[in-house]
Enzyme design. Sequence first.
Site: not given
Length: 346
Positions: A46, A236, A246
């Site tokens: 991740r 992100d 995020n």
Amino acid sequence: MRTVFWDYENHQLKMIDQRRLPGALEVYSCQTCEETANAIRNMLVRGAPAIGACAAFGLALAAHQSTATNLEGILADLENAKSVLLISRPTAVNLAWSLNRVMGVTKGYKGSVAELRALILLKAQEIADEDVIINQRMAEIGAELIDDGDTIIHHCNTGALATVDWGTALGVIRFAHEQGKRIHLLVDETRPRLQGSRLTAWELEQYGIPYEIISDNMAGYFLKSGSVNKVMFGADRVAANGDVANKIGTYMLALAANDNSVPVYAVVPISTVDSSLENGDMIPIEERPQEEVLDIYVNGERVTPVGARARNPAFDVTPNRLITAIVTEKGVVYPPFERNLLEVLK
Ligand code: MRU
């Protein structure tokens, strides 16, 4: 050790299984593109840049798996693999960015199938190697913003584990620590998956950076107490206007920081900026299974009653007005982000 790497001997994608940390440091192997998509979906791996590199290698696995003997056949297999990987996690734009970059080598390609397989792997490896260099560059640039004696609140995990190596926001902090600056970190535990207390704390133990874990709802207390100098996190996806998607909880953290005049820095490689989206409202937010919120056990007992329901958006969007600056590998970008981010993208 890199978080994500290609095993050239066995033609496999390897990754640190982040579900097992901090209890065990185990390496998981993927032999197919489908296994790679599952590893991303189930968060064995991740963090936006790590997901991007992983997906790129997923295409290399698909090319290797393909039994096609002509270009048409392997291109169809690759397109298929791309669509499988693309939907594994929706918010981090690095996923689409790296898939498109790898697929770029197929545009107008006229060579042999075997050569194309090699080219795809080469491109995936290039993306992974570049990620490390970019993170180190951001670390050098971002460390200038950190002062000796700073106490910093950090959200989620943005370290070596979230990237191929080194990290984004945590990479900046690590670099400043290695420069000899005395830093104290308040590590948001980051509910519900606890990336802060599991992964960031584990990394900080390796680097010898002083830290304390706080539950996410304590951040406001510490910010108001005047004991925090900076807030730092990754992203992100960043929209063209500088809105930052995020890990869930970032928005509340940025609000509390602004209310107490504490600067808020997002550390973001250019590959995380999605200039096709005008603002953060357009960023797709992943909703994950409710079990991630509900399955908490204290003293062996489940905390939530049978039948309890939960919501689980995995990310939120922090509006650009709450961000002091965005650190990129091309420099520190200050408001107005609408203009200055575009300048950097050029
Ligand atoms: O759900 P995750 O753990 O993949 O979320 C990761 C984050 O939100 C990170 O802060 C983000 O990817 C930026 S760090 C490289």
